[in-house]
Design an enzyme around this catalytic site. Sequence first.
Site, PDB file in Angstrom:
ATOM      1  N   ARG A  49      -6.732  -1.912   2.444  1.00 40.93           N
ATOM      2  CA  ARG A  49      -6.436  -3.365   2.998  1.00 40.93           C
ATOM      3  C   ARG A  49      -5.194  -3.690   2.466  1.00 40.93           C
ATOM      4  O   ARG A  49      -4.213  -3.996   3.080  1.00 40.93           O
ATOM      5  CB  ARG A  49      -7.994  -3.915   2.522  1.00 40.93           C
ATOM      6  CG  ARG A  49      -7.797  -5.506   3.345  1.00 40.93           C
ATOM      7  CD  ARG A  49      -7.040  -6.405   2.959  1.00 40.93           C
ATOM      8  NE  ARG A  49      -7.521  -6.912   1.525  1.00 40.93           N
ATOM      9  CZ  ARG A  49      -6.716  -7.673   0.838  1.00 40.93           C
ATOM     10  NH1 ARG A  49      -5.438  -8.289   1.494  1.00 40.93           N
ATOM     11  NH2 ARG A  49      -7.048  -8.069  -0.475  1.00 40.93           N
ATOM     12  N   ASP A  50      -5.470  -4.138   1.146  1.00 45.44           N
ATOM     13  CA  ASP A  50      -4.229  -4.766   0.301  1.00 45.44           C
ATOM     14  C   ASP A  50      -3.136  -3.982   0.339  1.00 45.44           C
ATOM     15  O   ASP A  50      -1.730  -4.473   0.301  1.00 45.44           O
ATOM     16  CB  ASP A  50      -4.642  -5.056  -1.075  1.00 45.44           C
ATOM     17  CG  ASP A  50      -3.709  -5.980  -1.821  1.00 45.44           C
ATOM     18  OD1 ASP A  50      -3.110  -6.800  -1.091  1.00 45.44           O
ATOM     19  OD2 ASP A  50      -3.603  -6.065  -3.026  1.00 45.44           O
ATOM     20  N   HIS A  67      -6.939  -7.313 -11.377  1.00 42.81           N
ATOM     21  CA  HIS A  67      -6.026  -6.703 -10.133  1.00 42.81           C
ATOM     22  C   HIS A  67      -4.722  -7.121 -10.599  1.00 42.81           C
ATOM     23  O   HIS A  67      -4.204  -8.058 -10.433  1.00 42.81           O
ATOM     24  CB  HIS A  67      -6.689  -7.697  -8.684  1.00 42.81           C
ATOM     25  CG  HIS A  67      -5.879  -7.374  -7.791  1.00 42.81           C
ATOM     26  ND1 HIS A  67      -6.289  -6.844  -6.464  1.00 42.81           N
ATOM     27  CD2 HIS A  67      -4.367  -7.547  -7.388  1.00 42.81           C
ATOM     28  CE1 HIS A  67      -5.573  -6.694  -5.661  1.00 42.81           C
ATOM     29  NE2 HIS A  67      -4.444  -7.034  -5.994  1.00 42.81           N
ATOM     30  N   HIS A  98      -0.582  -6.031 -10.714  1.00 44.67           N
ATOM     31  CA  HIS A  98       0.493  -5.433  -9.780  1.00 44.67           C
ATOM     32  C   HIS A  98       1.378  -5.272 -10.974  1.00 44.67           C
ATOM     33  O   HIS A  98       1.521  -5.543 -11.992  1.00 44.67           O
ATOM     34  CB  HIS A  98       1.242  -6.543  -8.880  1.00 44.67           C
ATOM     35  CG  HIS A  98       0.489  -6.760  -7.663  1.00 44.67           C
ATOM     36  ND1 HIS A  98       1.145  -6.801  -6.330  1.00 44.67           N
ATOM     37  CD2 HIS A  98      -1.126  -6.886  -7.378  1.00 44.67           C
ATOM     38  CE1 HIS A  98       0.135  -6.993  -5.428  1.00 44.67           C
ATOM     39  NE2 HIS A  98      -1.102  -6.972  -5.978  1.00 44.67           N
ATOM     40  N   CYS A 116       2.763  -8.364  -1.942  1.00 42.61           N
ATOM     41  CA  CYS A 116       2.358  -9.510  -1.458  1.00 42.61           C
ATOM     42  C   CYS A 116       3.607 -10.230  -0.532  1.00 42.61           C
ATOM     43  O   CYS A 116       4.688 -10.474  -0.887  1.00 42.61           O
ATOM     44  CB  CYS A 116       2.225 -10.438  -2.624  1.00 42.61           C
ATOM     45  SG  CYS A 116       1.553 -12.137  -2.203  1.00 42.61           S
ATOM     46  N   ASN A 155       0.387  -2.583  -5.906  1.00 44.45           N
ATOM     47  CA  ASN A 155      -0.740  -2.729  -7.083  1.00 44.45           C
ATOM     48  C   ASN A 155      -0.634  -1.334  -7.694  1.00 44.45           C
ATOM     49  O   ASN A 155       0.302  -0.475  -7.461  1.00 44.45           O
ATOM     50  CB  ASN A 155      -2.155  -2.556  -6.045  1.00 44.45           C
ATOM     51  CG  ASN A 155      -2.321  -3.723  -5.273  1.00 44.45           C
ATOM     52  OD1 ASN A 155      -2.761  -4.830  -5.986  1.00 44.45           O
ATOM     53  ND2 ASN A 155      -2.220  -3.513  -4.002  1.00 44.45           N
TER      54      ASN A 155
END
Length: 302
Positions: free
Chosen positions: A15-16, A207, A209, A240, A249
């Site tokens: 997803r991300d 979370h 990065h 992002c 990430n």
Amino acid sequence: MTLPKHVKLVEVGPRDGLQNEKETVPAEVKIELVERLAAAGLPNIEAASFVSPKWVPQMATSGEVMENLRRRPGVLYSALTPNMKGFEAALAARADEVVIFGSASEAFSQRNINCSIAESVERFRDVARAAKDNGIRLRGSISCSFGCPYEGEIAPDAVADVVRRMRDLGCDEIDIADTIGVGTPGKIATVYEAIAKEYPLGQLSGHFHDTYGQALVNIYAALQVGVSIFHASVAGLGGCPYAKGATGNVATEDVVYMLDGLGIHTGVHLDQVVDAGQFISRQLGRKAASRAGNAIANRRAG
């Protein structure tokens, strides 16, 4: 200093990681990626995002992906749900967990979802209630918890305020995200110590990065204060769209390699995660952004 004996990893690559890819990734490739990651032992996978395809075209196949997955018992399949329409789609797709999201930065909230922090949390009230009514796990995610591209430094109290709001919505877990990767170990410890006063540490995740190469040391700093849930993205996929220069990430392969070296149990099989990372990187036509993953793949080929 005692580190957690067990860490739960949340895989966000499907997803991300993929949401910012310009070329459309076919649903069957996404499905195979999710199934490979589940087979590798990842217990929680962000597999879908039920946002408007106008804003995130890559996620337009989320319903198809969720419908056709061969689901493994014990794995949580999560979906991002920005509103009730998204929640209803996630419910129809049999998502095990829905994810709502806010920001610790007022400026980022305005740029990202066109409303204030307070308004964003209020918008999720119906989603949170519906999740509880339908027995679906609810996760909250707080972006820019360590720094913002528009505001700069973010005060720990600002993060704690959003944690309280997410807690009051009934979130079962809350993600603390370093969206632009500016956090350093001291800041990580300070923020978690502040927010642990508002919400159980065991239900807070990290979370991180890797924009400035700090993600692994930040995970280690969070482990030292007792955090035991972390997000990672296979092959280091992602970024992002609203944060200029924010790279992916932290790579799942790198995190598993480090945790294995620390003797911390994850239940994740490193070799299989490496295979998944090499698979999706081939599909995207580029080298994986995982140092451990590429090193292991090169050693095998050698």
